[in-house]
Design a protein around this motif. Structure first.
Motif, mmCIF file in Angstrom:
data_model
loop_
_atom_site.group_PDB
_atom_site.id
_atom_site.type_symbol
_atom_site.label_atom_id
_atom_site.label_comp_id
_atom_site.label_asym_id
_atom_site.label_seq_id
_atom_site.Cartn_x
_atom_site.Cartn_y
_atom_site.Cartn_z
ATOM 1 N N UNK A 173 -107.087 -0.750 -33.218
ATOM 2 C CA UNK A 173 -108.250 -1.106 -32.414
ATOM 3 C C UNK A 173 -108.096 -0.423 -31.065
ATOM 4 N N UNK A 174 -109.127 0.280 -30.656
ATOM 5 C CA UNK A 174 -109.084 0.983 -29.370
ATOM 6 C C UNK A 174 -110.483 0.983 -28.761
ATOM 7 N N UNK A 175 -110.534 0.769 -27.449
ATOM 8 C CA UNK A 175 -111.806 0.771 -26.738
ATOM 9 C C UNK A 175 -111.960 2.084 -25.979
ATOM 10 N N UNK A 176 -113.129 2.678 -26.113
ATOM 11 C CA UNK A 176 -113.455 3.943 -25.458
ATOM 12 C C UNK A 176 -114.540 3.688 -24.416
ATOM 13 N N UNK A 177 -114.474 4.427 -23.322
ATOM 14 C CA UNK A 177 -115.479 4.312 -22.249
ATOM 15 C C UNK A 177 -116.670 5.200 -22.578
ATOM 16 N N UNK A 178 -117.418 4.780 -23.582
ATOM 17 C CA UNK A 178 -118.584 5.543 -24.036
ATOM 18 C C UNK A 178 -119.498 4.592 -24.801
ATOM 19 N N UNK A 179 -120.793 4.838 -24.757
ATOM 20 C CA UNK A 179 -121.701 4.011 -25.550
ATOM 21 C C UNK A 179 -121.491 4.243 -27.052
ATOM 22 N N UNK A 180 -121.812 3.232 -27.813
ATOM 23 C CA UNK A 180 -121.591 3.275 -29.260
ATOM 24 C C UNK A 180 -122.272 4.464 -29.912
ATOM 25 N N UNK A 181 -123.523 4.751 -29.548
ATOM 26 C CA UNK A 181 -124.233 5.861 -30.200
ATOM 27 C C UNK A 181 -123.505 7.189 -29.974
ATOM 28 N N UNK A 182 -122.905 7.376 -28.786
ATOM 29 C CA UNK A 182 -122.173 8.613 -28.517
ATOM 30 C C UNK A 182 -120.872 8.667 -29.312
ATOM 31 N N UNK A 183 -120.159 7.556 -29.365
ATOM 32 C CA UNK A 183 -118.901 7.548 -30.128
ATOM 33 C C UNK A 183 -119.177 7.823 -31.608
ATOM 34 N N UNK A 184 -120.223 7.217 -32.146
ATOM 35 C CA UNK A 184 -120.576 7.478 -33.540
ATOM 36 C C UNK A 184 -120.927 8.963 -33.736
#
Length: 169
Positions: A11-22
């Motif tokens: 599990x890791x959190x990224x500083x980006x909106x979900x649509x961009x990460x996808x």
């Protein structure tokens, strides 16, 4: 990192909106910028983002060593979920045993990746669960013995992803 029923969960959190990460997980131009070990380059031979579609690629390490691999997409639910099998392959896309020498003879031919993307607090938490698919008990045991090494590999790729996301924003 946690382990359950022979699977590795990170599990890791990224500083980006979900649509961009996808998007960076599913579009050729983005995958080629971060997927793979640090310092490697990725050449995309084929990419079809659809159920049973193929992402076929070649990784070249800094020392020049090359290996082929592929994703076979199983489920695509943008921007919440992505499921694919990851396999080593030959240049034509045929599934191939791990190319790391005889000590890896029991590495599973197919590894399932189940990824969820959950937006929270201005970022996105990615949960990735990976485990052998259609594996023998010996392959499952070998896979479990590799958890720490795989965690380090994912950490390196995710560090590359963090840097790439920072460039995009």
């Amino acid at each position: 990192m946690t382990t359950t029923e022979g699977q590795l969960r990170i599990i890791r959190t990224f500083k980006a909106p979900r649509h961009l990460l996808f998007k960076v997980w599913t579009e050729t131009e983005h995958l080629s910028k971060w997927w793979g070990p640090k310092g490697s380059t990725l050449h995309v031979a084929k990419h079809e983002l659809k159920p049973q579609g193929l992402f076929h690629y070649r990784l070249t390490n800094p020392d020049g060593h090359q290996m082929w691999a592929k994703f076979i997409y199983r489920e695509i639910d943008a921007p919440e979920k992505l499921v694919f099998l990851n396999c080593f392959s030959d240049e034509e896309g045929n599934t191939f045993p791990a190319p790391f020498g005889p000590e890896f003879v029991d590495f599973p031919l197919e590894v399932n990746h189940d990824i969820s993307f959950a937006e929270a607090d201005g970022g996105t938490t990615l949960t990735i669960t990976v485990g052998p698919h259609n594996a023998t008990p010996k392959q499952q045991a070998f896979y479990q013995s590799m958890f720490e090494s795989m965690r380090q590999g994912f950490d390196g790729s995710f560090d590359e992803l963090d840097g790439y996301l920072a460039e995009l924003q």
